[in-house]
Write a protein that holds these residues in place. Structure first.
Motif, PDB file in Angstrom:
ATOM      1  N   LEU A  41       0.851  -1.198   0.000  1.00 46.88           N
ATOM      2  CA  LEU A  41       0.000   0.000   0.000  1.00 46.88           C
ATOM      3  C   LEU A  41       0.881   1.240   0.000  1.00 46.88           C
ATOM      4  N   ASN A  43       0.141   4.978   0.638  1.00 43.06           N
ATOM      5  CA  ASN A  43      -0.938   5.857   1.089  1.00 43.06           C
ATOM      6  C   ASN A  43      -0.539   7.319   0.898  1.00 43.06           C
ATOM      7  N   GLY A  48       2.446   7.571   3.897  1.00 41.60           N
ATOM      8  CA  GLY A  48       3.076   6.398   4.496  1.00 41.60           C
ATOM      9  C   GLY A  48       2.899   5.220   3.569  1.00 41.60           C
ATOM     10  N   TRP A  49       3.471   4.089   3.971  1.00 33.04           N
ATOM     11  CA  TRP A  49       3.324   2.913   3.122  1.00 33.04           C
ATOM     12  C   TRP A  49       3.444   1.641   3.928  1.00 33.04           C
ATOM     13  N   CYS A  50       2.900   0.562   3.340  1.00 35.21           N
ATOM     14  CA  CYS A  50       3.030  -0.780   3.904  1.00 35.21           C
ATOM     15  C   CYS A  50       3.783  -1.623   2.889  1.00 35.21           C
ATOM     16  N   ASN A  51       4.746  -2.379   3.392  1.00 38.93           N
ATOM     17  CA  ASN A  51       5.447  -3.284   2.481  1.00 38.93           C
ATOM     18  C   ASN A  51       5.979  -4.491   3.237  1.00 38.93           C
ATOM     19  N   VAL A  70       6.461   3.396  13.355  1.00 34.29           N
ATOM     20  CA  VAL A  70       6.510   2.224  12.472  1.00 34.29           C
ATOM     21  C   VAL A  70       6.070   1.010  13.287  1.00 34.29           C
ATOM     22  N   GLY A  72       5.772  -3.378  12.837  1.00 34.79           N
ATOM     23  CA  GLY A  72       6.185  -4.472  11.978  1.00 34.79           C
ATOM     24  C   GLY A  72       5.819  -5.818  12.565  1.00 34.79           C
ATOM     25  N   TYR A  95       7.543  -2.365  17.383  1.00 32.74           N
ATOM     26  CA  TYR A  95       7.095  -0.973  17.318  1.00 32.74           C
ATOM     27  C   TYR A  95       8.312  -0.074  17.393  1.00 32.74           C
ATOM     28  N   PHE A 116       6.741  -7.673   7.564  1.00 30.06           N
ATOM     29  CA  PHE A 116       5.753  -6.670   7.173  1.00 30.06           C
ATOM     30  C   PHE A 116       6.008  -5.400   7.980  1.00 30.06           C
ATOM     31  N   ASN A 118       4.618  -1.270   8.466  1.00 37.32           N
ATOM     32  CA  ASN A 118       3.722  -0.141   8.188  1.00 37.32           C
ATOM     33  C   ASN A 118       4.477   1.109   8.628  1.00 37.32           C
ATOM     34  N   GLY A 120       5.102   5.193   8.721  1.00 35.47           N
ATOM     35  CA  GLY A 120       4.487   6.505   8.624  1.00 35.47           C
ATOM     36  C   GLY A 120       5.504   7.545   8.187  1.00 35.47           C
TER      37      GLY A 120
END
Ligand code: FE
Length: 164
Positions: A41, A43, A48-51, A70, A72, A95, A116, A118, A120
């Motif tokens: 994603l 965003n 931000g993004w998710c990878n 962040v 994970g 975190y 994974f 996420n 910001g």
């Protein structure tokens, strides 16, 4: 009593539901030697993004600072930060608070990790003195994927499926 009829608002972008681990190796975008990421994603509204991050044995994710939080989840393997004494194991939740600075490596006894994340805001790359040497945000990540997907034959617009 009848339930209120709730109609969807206009302008809502479509949801994303996809197999996180891709079948096509080309979906993984090289980031550095033995480091690649799989976008999930991008965003552009919140920034931000998710990878998925994949790091193989000798890979290093350069020292960086996070201006925003962040989170994970480790899917495979294990890794650690040079700046900390804990190890993120398979199944671990991580975190990273705003302001955190670290360098990600994989221990010698681990061939590959997949996590994974996420993320910001941005990743601000810094030297040992904390001086900025570069940065990534959702827009540089999109540009990077666009160029790579064009080069490997998926097409520059392949990245658009991750952009919201
Ligand atoms: Fe980080």
């Amino acid at each position: 009593m009848t339930a209120a009829l709730i109609l969807p608002s206009t302008g809502i972008r479509p949801e994303i539901a996809t197999a996180a681990i891709p079948v096509d190796e080309r979906v993984w975008v090289p980031q550095a030697k033995d480091v690649s990421f799989r976008p999930l994603l991008f965003n552009t509204v919140t920034g931000g993004w998710c990878n998925l991050l994949r790091v193989r044995r000798s890979g290093v994710l350069s020292r960086h600072r996070h201006p925003m939080a962040v989170v994970g989840y480790v899917i495979k393997g294990r890794w650690r930060y040079l700046e900390h004494d804990w190890v993120a194991e398979e199944g671990s939740f991580v975190y990273e608070p705003p302001g955190e600075i670290h360098t990600l490596i994989v221990p010698d006894d681990c061939a590959e990790m997949i996590t994974f994340f996420n993320i910001g805001g941005a990743m601000i790359y810094v030297d040992d003195a904390g001086r900025q040497t570069g940065y990534e945000d959702v827009f540089t990540k999109i540009d990077m994927c666009r160029a790579y997907y064009a080069a490997v034959g998926l097409g520059a617009d392949y990245v658009d499926r991750f952009v919201r």
